[in-house]
Design a protein around this motif. Structure first.
Motif: not given
Length: 262
Positions: A100-102, A104-112, A149-153, A155-161
Motif C-alpha cells: 500500500g505504500a507504493d 501511495n495507493i493505500i494510505p492507512a491509519v494506525k488502529r487506535p 501491508l499499508t502505510h501511515d504517510g 514513514g511507518q509500514m502497517l500490517n493490514t488484513n
C-alpha cells in the motif's frame, strides 16, 4: 458485464505448495484486467520463530509490535509477494508486486488503542485510496499483486488484513469499473453445513444472510468475509464471490462454482 476481477487468495492456500501452484496457473489465464491480493500464511510466524521473535495473537488476530512489523514487512512485502510475482511471470502473466505504500495507493491509519493494543496495524478507508496509479497499471495490461501491508504517510509500514484491502480496492475502483470481488480460500464457498464441504450455498442476498444468521448456520470463520462482502456491495461493488482457490477460473465466468453475494 464485469471488466475487473479483484481476487484475494488466503493464507492457507499460500501455505499449500500444490494448491498455490494450481491457483497461480489458473489465475494467470484469467483474461482482461485483474488484481491479486494475498495473505501471509504461516511463513512470517516460522521466520519470526527462527529469529527469536514470538508471535502473539488475541482472538486470532496478530499483535504487530515493533519487531513483528519488521518481520511481516520482509516476509509479506518481500518473500511471499515477489515469489508470487515471479511465478506469475513464469506463467506469462505480467505482474508487479506492490504494498500500500507504493505510489501511495493505500494510505492507512494506525488502529487506535481501545481494550487491546494491536500495535502497528492499519485501518483502511476506501475513499482515501489513491487509485490513479493503479488504473494506469491496469490500462497498461499489468497485473498488480498486493501484499497485506499499508502505510501511515509518516514513514511507518502497517500490517493490514488482506480481506479488508481487497474490499477497499474493490470499492475504490467500482466508480471506474464493473468489479467482481472474489475471495479464494480452501473451502468451496459458504456452507449450509460446516462439516459438509459440498453443502455450498450458491447465492446469498441480504434476506438469506439474515436467515442464516438467525438460524446460526454460519461458522465464525466465514462471518468476516460475508461482512466484507456486503460492505463492498453496499458501496458500489457489483458482485462478490466466495469460493475455492481451485475454482478461481470458473468463478470469473457466468457459471460460478462458489457463493455469489448480491
Amino acid at each position: 458485464m464485469i471488466d475487473l476481477f479483484i481476487i484475494k487468495v488466503g493464507g492457507n492456500v499460500i501455505d499449500n505448495p500444490a494448491l498455490l501452484q494450481t491457483f497461480i496457473e489458473k489465475f494467470a489465464t484469467i483474461p482482461g484486467k485483474k488484481i491479486l491480493i494475498h495473505g501471509g500464511g504461516k511463513i512470517a510466524t516460522r521466520i519470526g520463530d527462527k529469529l527469536g521473535i514470538e508471535s502473539k495473537y488475541v482472538d486470532g488476530r496478530r499483535i504487530t509490535d515493533a519487531e513483528t512489523i519488521d518481520v511481516v514487512t520482509m516476509v509479506y512485502g518481500g518473500l511471499v509477494n515477489k515469489q508470487l510475482v515471479a511465478r506469475l511471470q513464469a506463467n506469462q502473466c505480467n505482474a508487479i508486486g506492490l504494498t500500500g505504500a507504493d505510489a501511495n495507493i493505500i494510505p492507512a491509519v494506525k488502529r487506535p488503542v481501545k481494550t487491546i493494543d494491536y500495535g502497528f496495524v492499519g485501518d483502511v478507508y476506501p475513499e482515501q485510496l489513491n487509485i490513479a496509479p493503479l488504473k494506469a497499471l491496469l490500462e497498461a495490461g499489468v497485473t498488480p499483486v498486493f501484499a497485506p501491508l499499508t502505510h501511515d504517510g509518516k514513514g511507518q509500514m502497517l500490517n493490514t488484513n488482506a480481506d479488508t484491502i481487497a474490499s477497499s480496492l474493490a470499492i475504490a475502483l467500482s466508480a471506474s469499473y464493473a468489479v467482481r470481488l472474489i475471495y479464494c480460500f480452501e473451502k468451496k464457498g459458504v456452507l449450509s453445513d460446516p462439516n459438509d464441504d459440498n453443502a455450498v450455498i450458491n447465492l446469498i442476498n441480504k434476506e438469506i444472510y439474515q436467515q442464516l444468521l438467525d438460524n446460526k448456520v454460519l461458522s465464525d470463520g466465514i462471518l468476516p468475509k460475508l461482512q466484507n462482502a456486503f460492505g463492498a456491495i453496499d458501496n458500489g461493488v457489483k458482485e462478490v464471490l466466495i469460493g475455492h482457490a481451485d475454482d478461481v477460473l470458473s468463478n470469473t465466468t457466468a457459471t460460478v462454482a462458489g457463493t455469489l453475494i448480491c
